[in-house]
Design a protein around this motif. Sequence first.
Motif, PDB file in Angstrom:
ATOM      1  N   VAL A  18       0.881  -1.171   0.000  1.00  0.00           N
ATOM      2  CA  VAL A  18       0.000   0.000   0.000  1.00  0.00           C
ATOM      3  C   VAL A  18       0.913   1.215   0.000  1.00  0.00           C
ATOM      4  CG1 VAL A  18      -1.768   1.328   1.190  1.00  0.00           C
ATOM      5  CG2 VAL A  18      -1.879  -1.160   1.241  1.00  0.00           C
ATOM      6  N   PRO A  19       0.959   1.930  -1.152  1.00  0.00           N
ATOM      7  CA  PRO A  19       0.175   1.797  -2.369  1.00  0.00           C
ATOM      8  C   PRO A  19       0.367   0.430  -3.037  1.00  0.00           C
ATOM      9  CG  PRO A  19       1.313   3.915  -2.314  1.00  0.00           C
ATOM     10  CD  PRO A  19       1.875   3.086  -1.211  1.00  0.00           C
ATOM     11  N   ARG A  20      -0.622   0.069  -3.858  1.00  0.00           N
ATOM     12  CA  ARG A  20      -0.586  -1.233  -4.515  1.00  0.00           C
ATOM     13  C   ARG A  20       0.640  -1.358  -5.419  1.00  0.00           C
ATOM     14  NH1 ARG A  20      -6.773  -1.321  -6.569  1.00  0.00           N
ATOM     15  NH2 ARG A  20      -6.289   0.914  -6.664  1.00  0.00           N
ATOM     16  N   ASN A  21       1.218  -2.561  -5.425  1.00  0.00           N
ATOM     17  CA  ASN A  21       2.372  -2.849  -6.284  1.00  0.00           C
ATOM     18  C   ASN A  21       1.945  -3.333  -7.663  1.00  0.00           C
ATOM     19  OD1 ASN A  21       4.744  -4.190  -3.798  1.00  0.00           O
ATOM     20  ND2 ASN A  21       3.889  -2.160  -4.063  1.00  0.00           N
ATOM     21  N   LEU A  22       0.762  -3.939  -7.740  1.00  0.00           N
ATOM     22  CA  LEU A  22       0.261  -4.482  -8.999  1.00  0.00           C
ATOM     23  C   LEU A  22      -0.738  -3.513  -9.628  1.00  0.00           C
ATOM     24  CD1 LEU A  22       1.481  -7.055  -7.700  1.00  0.00           C
ATOM     25  CD2 LEU A  22      -0.426  -8.343  -8.695  1.00  0.00           C
ATOM     26  N   HIS A  23      -0.629  -3.345 -10.917  1.00  0.00           N
ATOM     27  CA  HIS A  23      -1.587  -2.488 -11.623  1.00  0.00           C
ATOM     28  C   HIS A  23      -2.991  -3.091 -11.498  1.00  0.00           C
ATOM     29  CE1 HIS A  23      -3.585  -0.221 -14.788  1.00  0.00           C
ATOM     30  NE2 HIS A  23      -2.535   0.597 -14.814  1.00  0.00           N
ATOM     31  N   PRO A  24      -4.008  -2.277 -11.248  1.00  0.00           N
ATOM     32  CA  PRO A  24      -5.375  -2.812 -11.059  1.00  0.00           C
ATOM     33  C   PRO A  24      -5.887  -3.651 -12.225  1.00  0.00           C
ATOM     34  CG  PRO A  24      -5.268  -0.524 -10.334  1.00  0.00           C
ATOM     35  CD  PRO A  24      -3.948  -0.827 -10.990  1.00  0.00           C
ATOM     36  N   ARG A  25      -5.402  -3.392 -13.449  1.00  0.00           N
ATOM     37  CA  ARG A  25      -5.917  -4.145 -14.601  1.00  0.00           C
ATOM     38  C   ARG A  25      -5.459  -5.597 -14.599  1.00  0.00           C
ATOM     39  NH1 ARG A  25      -4.461   0.195 -18.084  1.00  0.00           N
ATOM     40  NH2 ARG A  25      -2.981  -1.172 -19.165  1.00  0.00           N
ATOM     41  N   ILE A  26      -4.423  -5.906 -13.820  1.00  0.00           N
ATOM     42  CA  ILE A  26      -3.918  -7.279 -13.794  1.00  0.00           C
ATOM     43  C   ILE A  26      -4.988  -8.247 -13.293  1.00  0.00           C
ATOM     44  CG2 ILE A  26      -2.261  -8.816 -12.643  1.00  0.00           C
ATOM     45  CD1 ILE A  26      -0.198  -6.580 -12.821  1.00  0.00           C
ATOM     46  N   SER A  27      -5.819  -7.783 -12.364  1.00  0.00           N
ATOM     47  CA  SER A  27      -6.847  -8.678 -11.804  1.00  0.00           C
ATOM     48  C   SER A  27      -7.868  -9.113 -12.852  1.00  0.00           C
ATOM     49  CB  SER A  27      -7.569  -7.985 -10.641  1.00  0.00           C
ATOM     50  OG  SER A  27      -8.219  -6.816 -11.092  1.00  0.00           O
ATOM     51  N   GLY A  28      -7.951  -8.402 -13.958  1.00  0.00           N
ATOM     52  CA  GLY A  28      -8.914  -8.769 -15.008  1.00  0.00           C
ATOM     53  C   GLY A  28      -8.329  -9.657 -16.085  1.00  0.00           C
ATOM     54  N   LEU A  29      -7.045  -9.985 -15.995  1.00  0.00           N
ATOM     55  CA  LEU A  29      -6.415 -10.833 -17.004  1.00  0.00           C
ATOM     56  C   LEU A  29      -6.783 -12.295 -16.777  1.00  0.00           C
ATOM     57  CD1 LEU A  29      -2.835  -9.234 -17.127  1.00  0.00           C
ATOM     58  CD2 LEU A  29      -4.761  -8.838 -18.669  1.00  0.00           C
ATOM     59  N   PRO A  30      -6.960 -13.070 -17.848  1.00  0.00           N
ATOM     60  CA  PRO A  30      -7.328 -14.494 -17.696  1.00  0.00           C
ATOM     61  C   PRO A  30      -6.202 -15.301 -17.055  1.00  0.00           C
ATOM     62  CG  PRO A  30      -6.804 -13.964 -19.995  1.00  0.00           C
ATOM     63  CD  PRO A  30      -6.857 -12.661 -19.260  1.00  0.00           C
ATOM     64  N   GLY A  31      -6.590 -16.261 -16.237  1.00  0.00           N
ATOM     65  CA  GLY A  31      -5.626 -17.162 -15.628  1.00  0.00           C
ATOM     66  C   GLY A  31      -4.866 -16.561 -14.464  1.00  0.00           C
ATOM     67  N   ILE A  32      -5.300 -15.393 -13.989  1.00  0.00           N
ATOM     68  CA  ILE A  32      -4.602 -14.734 -12.888  1.00  0.00           C
ATOM     69  C   ILE A  32      -5.586 -14.417 -11.771  1.00  0.00           C
ATOM     70  CG2 ILE A  32      -3.307 -12.677 -12.176  1.00  0.00           C
ATOM     71  CD1 ILE A  32      -2.177 -12.516 -14.982  1.00  0.00           C
ATOM     72  N   SER A  33      -5.236 -14.777 -10.555  1.00  0.00           N
ATOM     73  CA  SER A  33      -6.056 -14.470  -9.374  1.00  0.00           C
ATOM     74  C   SER A  33      -5.255 -13.542  -8.467  1.00  0.00           C
ATOM     75  CB  SER A  33      -6.405 -15.757  -8.622  1.00  0.00           C
ATOM     76  OG  SER A  33      -7.155 -15.472  -7.458  1.00  0.00           O
ATOM     77  N   VAL A  34      -5.829 -12.374  -8.182  1.00  0.00           N
ATOM     78  CA  VAL A  34      -5.131 -11.359  -7.388  1.00  0.00           C
ATOM     79  C   VAL A  34      -5.792 -11.196  -6.028  1.00  0.00           C
ATOM     80  CG1 VAL A  34      -4.469  -8.925  -7.233  1.00  0.00           C
ATOM     81  CG2 VAL A  34      -4.377 -10.112  -9.451  1.00  0.00           C
ATOM     82  N   TYR A  35      -4.980 -11.234  -4.996  1.00  0.00           N
ATOM     83  CA  TYR A  35      -5.429 -10.913  -3.636  1.00  0.00           C
ATOM     84  C   TYR A  35      -4.727  -9.626  -3.209  1.00  0.00           C
ATOM     85  CZ  TYR A  35      -7.721 -15.411  -2.710  1.00  0.00           C
ATOM     86  OH  TYR A  35      -8.576 -16.487  -2.724  1.00  0.00           O
ATOM     87  N   ASP A  36      -5.493  -8.542  -3.110  1.00  0.00           N
ATOM     88  CA  ASP A  36      -4.921  -7.317  -2.566  1.00  0.00           C
ATOM     89  C   ASP A  36      -5.373  -7.171  -1.118  1.00  0.00           C
ATOM     90  OD1 ASP A  36      -7.545  -6.462  -2.662  1.00  0.00           O
ATOM     91  OD2 ASP A  36      -7.229  -4.977  -4.241  1.00  0.00           O
ATOM     92  N   MET A  37      -5.040  -6.048  -0.484  1.00  0.00           N
ATOM     93  CA  MET A  37      -5.334  -5.894   0.941  1.00  0.00           C
ATOM     94  C   MET A  37      -6.836  -5.903   1.222  1.00  0.00           C
ATOM     95  SD  MET A  37      -2.355  -5.904   2.197  1.00  0.00           S
ATOM     96  CE  MET A  37      -2.718  -5.507   3.899  1.00  0.00           C
ATOM     97  N   ASP A  38      -7.634  -5.387   0.313  1.00  0.00           N
ATOM     98  CA  ASP A  38      -9.082  -5.402   0.524  1.00  0.00           C
ATOM     99  C   ASP A  38      -9.630  -6.833   0.519  1.00  0.00           C
ATOM    100  OD1 ASP A  38      -9.270  -2.697   0.804  1.00  0.00           O
ATOM    101  OD2 ASP A  38      -9.994  -2.293  -1.222  1.00  0.00           O
ATOM    102  N   ARG A  39      -9.130  -7.655  -0.394  1.00  0.00           N
ATOM    103  CA  ARG A  39      -9.620  -9.039  -0.481  1.00  0.00           C
ATOM    104  C   ARG A  39      -9.139  -9.862   0.715  1.00  0.00           C
ATOM    105  NH1 ARG A  39      -8.985 -13.090  -5.733  1.00  0.00           N
ATOM    106  NH2 ARG A  39     -10.474 -14.674  -4.994  1.00  0.00           N
ATOM    107  N   LEU A  40      -7.934  -9.578   1.171  1.00  0.00           N
ATOM    108  CA  LEU A  40      -7.418 -10.300   2.339  1.00  0.00           C
ATOM    109  C   LEU A  40      -8.177  -9.940   3.610  1.00  0.00           C
ATOM    110  CD1 LEU A  40      -3.588 -10.040   1.661  1.00  0.00           C
ATOM    111  CD2 LEU A  40      -4.998 -12.103   1.515  1.00  0.00           C
ATOM    112  N   GLN A  41      -8.785  -8.756   3.621  1.00  0.00           N
ATOM    113  CA  GLN A  41      -9.518  -8.315   4.807  1.00  0.00           C
ATOM    114  C   GLN A  41     -10.668  -9.272   5.129  1.00  0.00           C
ATOM    115  OE1 GLN A  41     -10.832  -4.266   4.648  1.00  0.00           O
ATOM    116  NE2 GLN A  41     -12.084  -4.429   6.485  1.00  0.00           N
ATOM    117  N   ALA A  42     -11.340  -9.777   4.104  1.00  0.00           N
ATOM    118  CA  ALA A  42     -12.451 -10.703   4.339  1.00  0.00           C
ATOM    119  C   ALA A  42     -11.966 -11.978   5.007  1.00  0.00           C
ATOM    120  CB  ALA A  42     -13.140 -11.023   3.010  1.00  0.00           C
ATOM    121  N   MET A  43     -10.794 -12.458   4.588  1.00  0.00           N
ATOM    122  CA  MET A  43     -10.246 -13.657   5.213  1.00  0.00           C
ATOM    123  C   MET A  43      -9.830 -13.384   6.657  1.00  0.00           C
ATOM    124  SD  MET A  43      -7.944 -15.491   2.272  1.00  0.00           S
ATOM    125  CE  MET A  43      -7.664 -16.870   3.390  1.00  0.00           C
TER     126      MET A  43
END
Length: 451
Positions: free
Chosen positions: A287-312
């Motif tokens: 934080v700030p994010r290291n990965l560009h936000p568009r990466i999460s929309g690419l096929p075959g790629i699963s991205v966990y950022d800090m917001d997604r980890l919060q649920a876990m």
Amino acid sequence: MLIEPLRAKPAQIVLVGINHTTAPVAVRERLAIAPAAVPAALARLQMTIGNGFVLSTCNRVEVYAIAGHAESGATVLSRFLAENSGMSVESILPHIYTHAHDGAVRHLFRVAAGLDSMVLGEDQILSQVKTALDEARSLDTIGPILHRLGSAALAVSKRVRTRTGIGRSPVSVVSVATRAACRELGDLRGKEALIVGAGRVAELTIRHLLRAGVARITIVNRSSQRAHELAARYGAVVRPWTELREAIASADLVAACTSSPTVVVHPDHMGTGRDATRVLLCLDLGVPRNLHPRISGLPGISVYDMDRLQAMAAENRAQRESALQGADEIVTEGVETFMEWWRARQVAPAIAQLRAHAEEIRDSEVERALARMTGVSPRNEVIIRGMASRIIGKLLHLPVTTLKSDPEGANLAQVVQQLFGLEEAGGQCPSGRMTGQEPITIEPAGTTYQT
């Protein structure tokens, strides 16, 4: 120097901040203050409001300062946060929280103890708080009140972690991220991981992945020296930054954990034509994010950022909730101890002046009375002087007790000074006045922590 003259003007500890519960990562990353930018931020803060310190982590950005008034102080700090990030005050207002006086004290104590973290009881926050305090001390921006507050926060955190279940089986955001990797990829044994970065979070990530059975770890970092030093400690392989794309292509898992203020991994680093049956897991721990936000929309790629980890992390909080009550009781005890010191510190000048004023009148009147009396024996003179001292003591007992215990003691002290015509002699600390350097008594049994 931490010691400064105590002013008669009442002061408030004011806090303004955002965290993972009030702002998404897209907002947090804009307000985040990179380690290299902290000195300049502290200098601006001191010019803006005075003594203060900043706490900037992946899940929170908070500014603590001393202000003459809570509401106006919060306004100034909100503007400071906005201007420091290039955002407008209006855009951050929906996300910020403010606390003043004992509320600010309680909040910092809970933060240091890991009770306000995304992962309840996580152990990284304590070192982050200590680093923030040390930075402010080294740059002489903290002052005696916040110095005392910070030391008390570290002491309370120690008690919480040693006396409750919060500190058992230490967890962190990295441990949650590792659990996400196991959930997403299954068994990590035999997998290859790429670590982007070579700092503290990168090292913690490597430790967790090795314990989970990852077979091969590759490190890519802009500083080759730091990468090789880290690799040597854990048997990892180093590739140059120019080979980031190739390193990603051969990895099953990418953990990006740099402190860069801008994106370091872009969509074109991910390559094309990935095997649809082979998922690439990307953990964005920056934080700030290291990965560009568009990466999460690419096929075959699963991205966990800090917001997604919060649920876990919510699962961990539920498991540790039983220890929370005992931890909060320790925090409350610490807040009460600090506030007692705070009230005594603010009213000490008025009490010292009032006592001196009363003793001056007592001595003058006793001497006048003795001069008009004849044949007073030494024994009777002692009785007369003792009686005068007891009268003064009984008259001052209630006012002094009230000044020390009343939440409005600082304002009452000013009233006392005005009513009796008391003045601070040149703003110097009279005998007995507190400076912020005294040991902090936190333990009920009397254990002290030297500040």
